[in-house]
Design an enzyme around this catalytic site. Sequence first.
Site, PDB file in Angstrom:
ATOM      1  CE  LYS C  83       4.696 -11.671   4.947  1.00 25.55           C
ATOM      2  NZ  LYS C  83       4.194 -10.485   4.241  1.00 25.55           N
ATOM      3  CB  SER C 158       2.917  -8.230   7.109  1.00 28.52           C
ATOM      4  OG  SER C 158       2.876  -8.492   5.729  1.00 28.52           O
ATOM      5  CB  SER C 182       3.619  -6.241   3.608  1.00 30.64           C
ATOM      6  OG  SER C 182       2.510  -5.785   4.355  1.00 30.64           O
TER       7      SER C 182
END
Lengths: 100, 509, 512
Positions: C83, C158, C182
């Site tokens: 990420k 996210s 997330s």
Amino acid sequence: MTGVSITRAEVAHLAKLSRLALADDELDHLAEQLDVIIGAVARVQEVAAAGIPPTTHAAELVNVFREDVNVPSLGADAALAQAPAAEQGRFRVPRILAED
Amino acid sequence: MSSAATAAGAAVQVPFDEAVTRYEPVIGIETHVELGTAAKMFCGCPTLFGTEPNSAVCPVCLGLPGSLPVINKAAIEYTITIGLALNCSIASWCRFARKNYFYPDMPKNYQISQYDEPLCTDGWLDVEIGDQVVRVGIERVHLEEDTGKSLHVGGATGRIHGADYSLVDYNRAGIPLVEVVTKPIPGTGALAPVVARAYVTELRDLLRALGVSDVRMEQGSLRCDVNTSIAPGGAAQWGTRTETKNVNSLRSVERAVRSEIERQAGVLDAGGRVVQETRHFHEDTGRTTPGRSKEEAQDYRYFPEPDLVPVAPAPEWVRRIAAGLPELPAARRARLRAEWGLSVLDMTALVNAGALDLVAETVAAGASPEQARNWWLTELSRRANEAGLELGALAVSTEQVARICALVDSGELNNKLARQVLDGVLAGEGSPDEVVAARGLAVVTDSAVLAAAVDDAIAANPDVAAKIRDGKIAAAGALVGAVMRATGGQADAASVRELILARCGADSR
Amino acid sequence: MPAGNELTILTAARTAGLIAAGEVSAVEVAKAHLDRIAVTDVHVRAFLHVAPDSALAAARAVDEQRAAGQPLGPLAGVPLALKDVFTTVDMPTTCGSKILAGWQPPYDATLTGRLRAAGVVILGKSNMDEFAMGSSTENSAFGPSRNPWDLGRVPGGSSGGSAAAVAAYQAPLGIGTDTGGSIRQPAAVCGLVGVKPTYGGSSRYGLVAFASSLDTPGPLARTVLDAALLHEAISGHDPLDSTSLDAPVPRVVAAARNPDVAGLRIGVVTELSGEGYASGVLTRFHEAVELLESLGAKITEVSCPHFDYALPAYYLIAPSECSSNLARFDAMRYGLRVGDDGSASAEEVMSLTREAGFGAEVKRRIMLGTYALSSGYYDAYYGKAQQVRTLIIRDFAAAFEQADVLISPTTPTTAFGIGERADDPMAMYLADLCTIPSNLAGNASMSVPCGLAPQDGLPVGLQIMAPVLADDRLYRVGAAVEAVLDQRRGHPLLTQARGLDSAAGDTGEAGR
């Protein structure tokens, strides 16, 4: 939620405090949304919490320290490498208005 | 409201002596101390002064995205040390907090500090003013991180006002900073400026004795803000206070308080109100001017620092620190005063002359307190003044001064010779003994040499000699002078007098 | 020997085993995945930055290690999507934001370093909602990622980029961060295993902070065992992170290999169900409950009354911390600078830059946080929220007296359509309803697939919650559910993902 939780003027003030140069229509739109959101999060006030201590951290650690020893620094080149502007080995920033 | 009160800047000041007859000042002092740890508050970067800009930074003190602080244990220890020396209570549990505001010299645009949970609270420091002791209350001692430094380019004075842009160096960012805040200090009256200065001086000396900082105001490792308010004599409430920054020396501390009292008295006399504001002290004028006016007081939105966990100093650790405290300056002064048998005033004179440590060292090196005091406060002070130097900067060590005293004690030098030896040492000719040898300054003790000199003097002054023989002992003085001149002052005058009297056959009674 | 697409459908465990046995090289594996990205990412848009050179170099290093007879770690040579919220010295770190577009950090996150040390091959940085604020990746300044099950739907957020990458077989492993759900919510809507370890279990040094007391790095994978292997690889104390736990890493791999739930007390949380939950989600959830019961677990119902206040408390605490954490993005030292025309002041340049560089959701949360911390409002908002947090912790403590783990649906709905909730923040926030309590309490929590909703054929996630430092229980239960469902189904769940069929032409066919 009925009733106003936050006014447009207050939102404008928050934008200033947060250093966000919002355009007028953006401010209008955000103010509406924030009004709804604040109305919703205000629900926490329904909870009777007299005498309940606040929790900042779930984990109960204390006394986490480092020893007073030196570790290599980044070096001025690496520190300034991503600077938007640099001069004389320093970060060049636009003129500052406020006295500290 | 009179025009004097509303006019900016040059409002009417009330002369200090008059101001303090009608108004009672209350002062408060906030002092920031850069700790002399090896590493910064939350990272391992060095805390050296004067290195190449931005060479002592890392992701943490530069506040790079993703970086996290870790508390330097020594900084906590030093802060507890300071708190204990100031008679504070040490928190059993406390936290750091974020103080949020935007400013280019603060990499994260928040400062990790302490808010409602300081490490040390509720102490005091006694400050000696002449023979009075003022007990200054200490509100709190807490720990935070220092900011970077900006150079302002383009303006006339190098200050922010009128600058085109600024250049920021973050070497100083993250250096551990201890903030010591006094409780308000009322009741000092006309002595307010002096008390303020004396407090900062005493605090500085205490911090130096603790070894936690090099406390150099001129380098910024000790910084003061002074708070001043006045109220009409006998008023029930204190007045509105102002905060004065940019107070960069002990003298400025005194002047800033003085100046604010005069200014505020002028405002109140004219029927106006003192504005609660931050003011800036100017060395050149000795006056303060308002800082840039803010629309409202800053809301720092403090909240507990979520990247750190609480600090709970173990009682055993605090005890160990307390046990390890060195002798503090006040206690040391009291001890030395007793040992040396001095009055308070004499001791104060020593301290004010900056001679205390020098005298103490000289005594430790063997001199008597009287001799040491005498030399440092008279001969050495004179020479220091002439050369425009601080006492401690003179080119003579305390051991050397003690040696000169010893030579006088043993009779090898008289006072006049001793002064010449001192001159020689100051001129770089070597140690006292080396100067004595090189210049041949020892007191002449060789009886043959003396006898010869005495005989010469008697022979050259037969009429004087005759008077002496007739019983006019006082006339011997002239002959003593002659012998002293002949020996270049290197004789012991008293012994010479005895010799003369004996030689003249007169009674030396 | 498997090759090409056959390599991309393997689990991480299997891949590592083949590499260690010398049956396939790490370079081949890396190439296969890079090829897969090249073909599919134009549709899935999982990656913000692909780093073929550094990935191949890392793969080569693993192969050399093996050739030299040195021991390889359990994930050596396995490709991974990282990420874009973690700093990497050889790849940009944007956090999905214009304000950091092109920012090249001068240091690796601790987690990045641990992955590299483990021989994991980082293929690139994956897309995310800007500064981790969002539940769909629609808040990414660089466009949303798409769900491999249906390209018109969100992959969750996210950590949606990492989830999309793993679900699209672009990498067997992904790293996300979970602040309000997330990792778990994207896992649920993409049919993956996603875990939020106990807070502090994995270092946050180098993780660009959103909400410091909530942010938790964690694994995304297609199997429970893979997630466990990654969980162990990234966990452990870090002296550079004051909030990192100095405790042994829970033995999650061993637990994943021992999926026995007989006698385990499982509590169904009353408050995490009911109105607002899609019926397909509830159907699959109830089936999962029955499944666990059939395996010998003891099911009870447990009430956690303050969970109803978790969402508002979270949406006060997280924005408050983020308003402060994001203050550093001010155009002075790095990142975007706008409006510096020589006459504008620093304050103006800061404001213009942040206005241009931050998206709407970020601005909303910054202002919300500033409000909640303001003098006069602190006690009623932030202060109160922190008290609610205490009550939620106590609810969990009481619940864990009665149960060894708690379960609930992971999120109230299946993947929603792109654009469906984009300008309705409150609707978007509801996606975090079930996941938020574990963030506030810091305990370990997992989402494991429990089937497809009958109505739309989209994945549903089962959330399992365990006490602080009892992460292993998640894996025990998760592996048990996975084993039964896989066996019943006869094939891995993801082979049913059809979103890329027409696009890429070859999704999971080779998996059978």
